[in-house]
Design an enzyme around this catalytic site. Sequence first.
Site, PDB file in Angstrom:
ATOM      1  N   THR A 171       6.280  -4.308  13.844  1.00 25.21           N
ATOM      2  CA  THR A 171       6.730  -3.232  12.998  1.00 25.21           C
ATOM      3  C   THR A 171       5.620  -2.732  12.067  1.00 25.21           C
ATOM      4  O   THR A 171       4.596  -3.392  11.902  1.00 25.21           O
ATOM      5  CB  THR A 171       7.868  -3.696  12.043  1.00 25.21           C
ATOM      6  OG1 THR A 171       7.319  -4.627  11.080  1.00 25.21           O
ATOM      7  CG2 THR A 171       9.012  -4.339  12.754  1.00 25.21           C
ATOM      8  N   ASN A 172       5.926  -1.655  11.372  1.00 22.52           N
ATOM      9  CA  ASN A 172       5.103  -1.176  10.264  1.00 22.52           C
ATOM     10  C   ASN A 172       5.452  -1.992   9.001  1.00 22.52           C
ATOM     11  O   ASN A 172       6.158  -2.995   9.094  1.00 22.52           O
ATOM     12  CB  ASN A 172       5.381   0.323  10.055  1.00 22.52           C
ATOM     13  CG  ASN A 172       4.128   1.073   9.633  1.00 22.52           C
ATOM     14  OD1 ASN A 172       3.442   0.641   8.701  1.00 22.52           O
ATOM     15  ND2 ASN A 172       3.830   2.158  10.296  1.00 22.52           N
ATOM     16  N   SER A 199       5.507   5.017   8.854  1.00 19.67           N
ATOM     17  CA  SER A 199       4.858   4.727   7.578  1.00 19.67           C
ATOM     18  C   SER A 199       5.767   5.189   6.447  1.00 19.67           C
ATOM     19  O   SER A 199       6.309   6.291   6.493  1.00 19.67           O
ATOM     20  CB  SER A 199       3.508   5.439   7.491  1.00 19.67           C
ATOM     21  OG  SER A 199       2.583   4.751   8.271  1.00 19.67           O
ATOM     22  N   ASN A 237       4.997   5.997   3.422  1.00 13.15           N
ATOM     23  CA  ASN A 237       4.347   6.741   2.344  1.00 13.15           C
ATOM     24  C   ASN A 237       4.185   8.230   2.601  1.00 13.15           C
ATOM     25  O   ASN A 237       3.455   8.906   1.893  1.00 13.15           O
ATOM     26  CB  ASN A 237       2.993   6.096   2.034  1.00 13.15           C
ATOM     27  CG  ASN A 237       3.152   4.634   1.674  1.00 13.15           C
ATOM     28  OD1 ASN A 237       3.980   4.282   0.831  1.00 13.15           O
ATOM     29  ND2 ASN A 237       2.418   3.761   2.344  1.00 13.15           N
ATOM     30  N   THR A 238       4.833   8.739   3.636  1.00 14.17           N
ATOM     31  CA  THR A 238       4.866  10.182   3.886  1.00 14.17           C
ATOM     32  C   THR A 238       6.340  10.573   3.901  1.00 14.17           C
ATOM     33  O   THR A 238       7.102  10.095   4.747  1.00 14.17           O
ATOM     34  CB  THR A 238       4.191  10.522   5.231  1.00 14.17           C
ATOM     35  OG1 THR A 238       2.810  10.164   5.139  1.00 14.17           O
ATOM     36  CG2 THR A 238       4.304  11.999   5.562  1.00 14.17           C
ATOM     37  N   TYR A 253      -3.328  -7.566  10.484  1.00 15.05           N
ATOM     38  CA  TYR A 253      -4.055  -6.819   9.456  1.00 15.05           C
ATOM     39  C   TYR A 253      -4.150  -7.666   8.181  1.00 15.05           C
ATOM     40  O   TYR A 253      -5.207  -8.195   7.838  1.00 15.05           O
ATOM     41  CB  TYR A 253      -3.393  -5.461   9.188  1.00 15.05           C
ATOM     42  CG  TYR A 253      -4.177  -4.549   8.273  1.00 15.05           C
ATOM     43  CD1 TYR A 253      -5.118  -5.035   7.372  1.00 15.05           C
ATOM     44  CD2 TYR A 253      -4.002  -3.164   8.288  1.00 15.05           C
ATOM     45  CE1 TYR A 253      -5.849  -4.207   6.543  1.00 15.05           C
ATOM     46  CE2 TYR A 253      -4.727  -2.316   7.456  1.00 15.05           C
ATOM     47  CZ  TYR A 253      -5.636  -2.853   6.586  1.00 15.05           C
ATOM     48  OH  TYR A 253      -6.358  -2.028   5.756  1.00 15.05           O
ATOM     49  N   ASN A 303       0.833  -1.204   0.000  1.00 11.94           N
ATOM     50  CA  ASN A 303       0.000   0.000   0.000  1.00 11.94           C
ATOM     51  C   ASN A 303       0.862   1.245   0.000  1.00 11.94           C
ATOM     52  O   ASN A 303       1.949   1.281   0.560  1.00 11.94           O
ATOM     53  CB  ASN A 303      -0.991  -0.023   1.176  1.00 11.94           C
ATOM     54  CG  ASN A 303      -0.449   0.671   2.412  1.00 11.94           C
ATOM     55  OD1 ASN A 303      -0.498   1.902   2.524  1.00 11.94           O
ATOM     56  ND2 ASN A 303       0.087  -0.111   3.345  1.00 11.94           N
ATOM     57  N   ASN A 329       2.961   7.341  15.294  1.00  7.12           N
ATOM     58  CA  ASN A 329       3.411   6.631  14.093  1.00  7.12           C
ATOM     59  C   ASN A 329       4.538   7.409  13.420  1.00  7.12           C
ATOM     60  O   ASN A 329       4.307   8.465  12.846  1.00  7.12           O
ATOM     61  CB  ASN A 329       2.214   6.452  13.144  1.00  7.12           C
ATOM     62  CG  ASN A 329       2.592   5.691  11.889  1.00  7.12           C
ATOM     63  OD1 ASN A 329       3.727   5.237  11.741  1.00  7.12           O
ATOM     64  ND2 ASN A 329       1.648   5.543  10.984  1.00  7.12           N
TER      65      ASN A 329
HETATM   66  C1  LIG Z   1      -3.805  -1.150   3.619  1.00  7.54           C
HETATM   67  C2  LIG Z   1      -2.938  -0.879   4.824  1.00  7.54           C
HETATM   68  C3  LIG Z   1      -3.005   0.360   5.464  1.00  7.54           C
HETATM   69  C4  LIG Z   1      -2.220   0.608   6.585  1.00  7.54           C
HETATM   70  N1  LIG Z   1      -2.316   1.809   7.213  1.00  7.54           N
HETATM   71  C5  LIG Z   1      -1.595   2.044   8.349  1.00  7.54           C
HETATM   72  C6  LIG Z   1      -1.734   3.262   9.047  1.00  7.54           C
HETATM   73  O1  LIG Z   1      -2.526   4.138   8.701  1.00  7.54           O
HETATM   74  N2  LIG Z   1      -0.967   3.438  10.164  1.00  7.54           N
HETATM   75  C7  LIG Z   1      -0.099   2.480  10.619  1.00  7.54           C
HETATM   76  O2  LIG Z   1       0.560   2.688  11.647  1.00  7.54           O
HETATM   77  N3  LIG Z   1       0.042   1.301   9.976  1.00  7.54           N
HETATM   78  C8  LIG Z   1      -0.695   1.067   8.864  1.00  7.54           C
HETATM   79  N4  LIG Z   1      -0.562  -0.132   8.217  1.00  7.54           N
HETATM   80  C9  LIG Z   1       0.424  -1.115   8.722  1.00  7.54           C
HETATM   81  C10 LIG Z   1      -0.217  -2.156   9.629  1.00  7.54           C
HETATM   82  O3  LIG Z   1      -0.771  -1.559  10.784  1.00  7.54           O
HETATM   83  C11 LIG Z   1       0.822  -3.203  10.042  1.00  7.54           C
HETATM   84  O4  LIG Z   1       1.833  -2.590  10.828  1.00  7.54           O
HETATM   85  C12 LIG Z   1       1.477  -3.888   8.854  1.00  7.54           C
HETATM   86  O5  LIG Z   1       0.549  -4.087   7.811  1.00  7.54           O
HETATM   87  C13 LIG Z   1       2.101  -5.240   9.220  1.00  7.54           C
HETATM   88  O6  LIG Z   1       1.135  -6.140   9.721  1.00  7.54           O
HETATM   89  P1  LIG Z   1       0.410  -7.270   8.787  1.00  7.54           P
HETATM   90  O7  LIG Z   1       1.502  -7.985   8.057  1.00  7.54           O
HETATM   91  O8  LIG Z   1      -0.358  -8.120   9.753  1.00  7.54           O
HETATM   92  O9  LIG Z   1      -0.483  -6.520   7.865  1.00  7.54           O
HETATM   93  C14 LIG Z   1      -1.341  -0.410   7.085  1.00  7.54           C
HETATM   94  C15 LIG Z   1      -1.287  -1.649   6.440  1.00  7.54           C
HETATM   95  C16 LIG Z   1      -2.071  -1.900   5.328  1.00  7.54           C
HETATM   96  C17 LIG Z   1      -2.005  -3.244   4.663  1.00  7.54           C
END
Ligand SMILES: Cc1cc2nc3c(=O)[nH]c(=O)nc-3n(C[C@H](O)[C@H](O)[C@H](O)COP(=O)(O)O)c2cc1C
Length: 353
Positions: free
Chosen positions: A241-242, A171, A173-174, A314, A109, A168
């Site tokens: 982690t993120n 991320s 993407n910023t 997630y 993403n 946070n």
């Molecule tokens: C579509 C999408 C949007 C996300 N948006 C955020 C966000 O706004 N803030 C954040 O801290 N992490 C965001 N994440 C990261 C998740 O919170 C998580 O840290 C990451 O996806 C790793 O966990 P997973 O492998 O179980 O998805 C996002 C992940 C996905 C897939």
Amino acid sequence: MDYYGLIGPLVRLMPAEAAHDAALFALRARLVPASPAFQHPVLATECFGLSFGNPVGLAAGFDKNAAVVDALFAQGFGFVETGTVTPLPQPGNPRPRIFRLSEDQAIINRLGFNNEGAHRFVANMKQHRSAGILGANISKNRDSLDAAYDYATCLEAVYPYASYITINISSPNTVGLRDLQQKDALSSLMKTISMKRDEIAKATGKRKPVLYKIAPDLSPQDRQDIVETAMAHFVDGLIVTNTTVTRPGDLKSRHRGEQGGLSGAPLKALALETLADIYRLSQGRIPLIGVGGIGSAEDAYARIRAGASLVQVYTALVYQGFGLVRRINEGLVKLLERDGFKSIREAVGKGSR
Ligand SMILES: Cc1cc2nc3c(=O)[nH]c(=O)nc-3n(C[C@H](O)[C@H](O)[C@H](O)COP(=O)(O)O)c2cc1C
């Protein structure tokens, strides 16, 4: 076949972001049947002063505007993290900006913090009725010139309604956001945030935990600096982690070249290794939430034994549906009992078998 087994294949025919919007709509309209929390004494745990019924949380980014909190708690999560929210609303990056890498059980993403802003977020938070543990994940607007001001503004806005607040800084993407993980910038941010939190705590008589969410793409020196800085500022916890900007393993999907943060199965090893290292560097003195590629009870258990007090999911929910929350909790009970642990806390950091 559970409910998700029926509608999952249909949802997966839709473009990823449309499917996500449809899932939020279905949750809001109460079209997704509730799956009450799986309860077992061995799953109940305490962390940074809060009592969790089970250790499985929803990671940030699913409910960015805190719009469907009650429906999410009805899916059995031990806690739900909303956001990321920024002070002002912002549209995020142009679409398409979410890609399903189905062959790899992964997502890329590059949303860029699309959200309706802190004002709307708080209005939504005021509406919900669940008593569950609710996190608010906050960050800065893309065009902000003063990151610390943005975090402080959001902290103050969400504080009365959140059980804990996540800063946070990871991320991808910023532009420039992850530079806040560098020692001097981090120290200065942590100082501002803890002063602000202490000020609010004094005024309200309520001290709420503030956690920091970090990236998997850190050098050994970065990790060391983060741990030292977090300990110096008495940070309540770290979320590890993120998403990653790397492309680990042998990704099969045609979307593998898309720009953005990768999550799901291919992130698992890196997120686990980062967590284990942070636990080692901090000698277990900072509570950790493990996230990244967790898709089964075994994955969650491995994260706990590597040092996580709680876990979040997630991407695996996108592929397996909300039934995963119960499966992880049921499986955890079996794994903990098999190894003679009487609580989650006993197993934290005990290493792999
Ligand atoms: C579509 C999408 C949007 C996300 N948006 C955020 C966000 O706004 N803030 C954040 O801290 N992490 C965001 N994440 C990261 C998740 O919170 C998580 O840290 C990451 O996806 C790793 O966990 P997973 O492998 O179980 O998805 C996002 C992940 C996905 C897939």
